[in-house]
Design a protein around this motif. Sequence first.
Motif, PDB file in Angstrom:
ATOM      1  N   ASN A   6       0.810  -1.210   0.000  1.00 35.92           N
ATOM      2  CA  ASN A   6       0.000   0.000   0.000  1.00 35.92           C
ATOM      3  C   ASN A   6       0.842   1.258   0.000  1.00 35.92           C
ATOM      4  O   ASN A   6       0.355   2.348   0.202  1.00 35.92           O
ATOM      5  N   LYS A 156     -10.843   5.070   6.279  1.00 31.54           N
ATOM      6  CA  LYS A 156     -11.214   3.803   5.643  1.00 31.54           C
ATOM      7  C   LYS A 156     -12.148   4.024   4.459  1.00 31.54           C
ATOM      8  O   LYS A 156     -12.027   3.352   3.424  1.00 31.54           O
ATOM      9  N   ALA A 159     -10.063   5.359   1.576  1.00 33.02           N
ATOM     10  CA  ALA A 159      -9.175   4.305   1.083  1.00 33.02           C
ATOM     11  C   ALA A 159      -9.950   3.306   0.233  1.00 33.02           C
ATOM     12  O   ALA A 159      -9.459   2.830  -0.801  1.00 33.02           O
ATOM     13  N   GLU A 174      -3.962   1.672   1.303  1.00 28.94           N
ATOM     14  CA  GLU A 174      -4.478   2.720   2.175  1.00 28.94           C
ATOM     15  C   GLU A 174      -3.693   4.009   1.958  1.00 28.94           C
ATOM     16  O   GLU A 174      -2.650   4.004   1.317  1.00 28.94           O
ATOM     17  N   ASN A 227      -0.190   3.764   8.506  1.00 25.01           N
ATOM     18  CA  ASN A 227      -1.383   3.530   7.708  1.00 25.01           C
ATOM     19  C   ASN A 227      -2.506   2.914   8.534  1.00 25.01           C
ATOM     20  O   ASN A 227      -3.677   3.034   8.191  1.00 25.01           O
TER      21      ASN A 227
END
Length: 256
Positions: A6, A156, A159, A174, A227
Amino acid sequence: MRTPHNDQLSEPDRAGRRGQHVPERRCVITGEVSPAERLVRLALGPDGGIAPDVLGKAPGRGAWIGVNRADLDAARARGKLKGGLARALQDGDFTIPDDLGARIEAQLQRATLDRLGLESRSGTLISGNDKIEQAARRGQVRLLLHASDAGEDGRKKLAQAWRVGQDDEGSGREGLVLPVDRSTLSMALGRENAVHLAILDARAADRVLAHLSRWQFFTGWSRDAANRVSAKDSRPAGPGEMSTDPDVLGPDADAI
């Protein structure tokens, strides 16, 4: 070193993959060679004092370090920093300020925030949950950033929109949590309530990451752990890591 799935690649990493020359320097403390953009330059001033030069623009002689603040402070206390600088500069007549670590950290923070401000003014950076979510779902977001006190639900949600737009669902991709809160970000960008940020241009993302990765590494703010940290979690320990494709460097890499 491993680049988490990520994470974005920095400009040195991407340049290496494109076959471009990546300038490298040797850390005077560890002796390890790394891309210059991952290191911090220390400049010898006309008054004989050592000062951080994170933008690498100060005239005169300088040397490079590639350690975090804790290791720098330890090396200074043991005399290892002074010895490494003396060898690199070929001169032992200089002074090292007691607050060198704090000065470096302040410069790295300022350089990163200034870079974000420039991207904001050029139109490559946007803020605001709705604008970012729309851009993310359209596949326009190249880098997603959050203030340290951003809510976990908001992080969240954005993301997830980013993963959808990148056709990358299930990857765990993320955004990156910055080592500063929303008030600091808002002041740097001249915007109200700057909590989430998105970079819409690949080269702009490279420019931001080149500054951000050094800052996070030096402070020990782990990118991978950050993250996953929420606003109520404690600050994670350990240096951030990035993959590199180093070239062989000649013997004159210690100082410039």
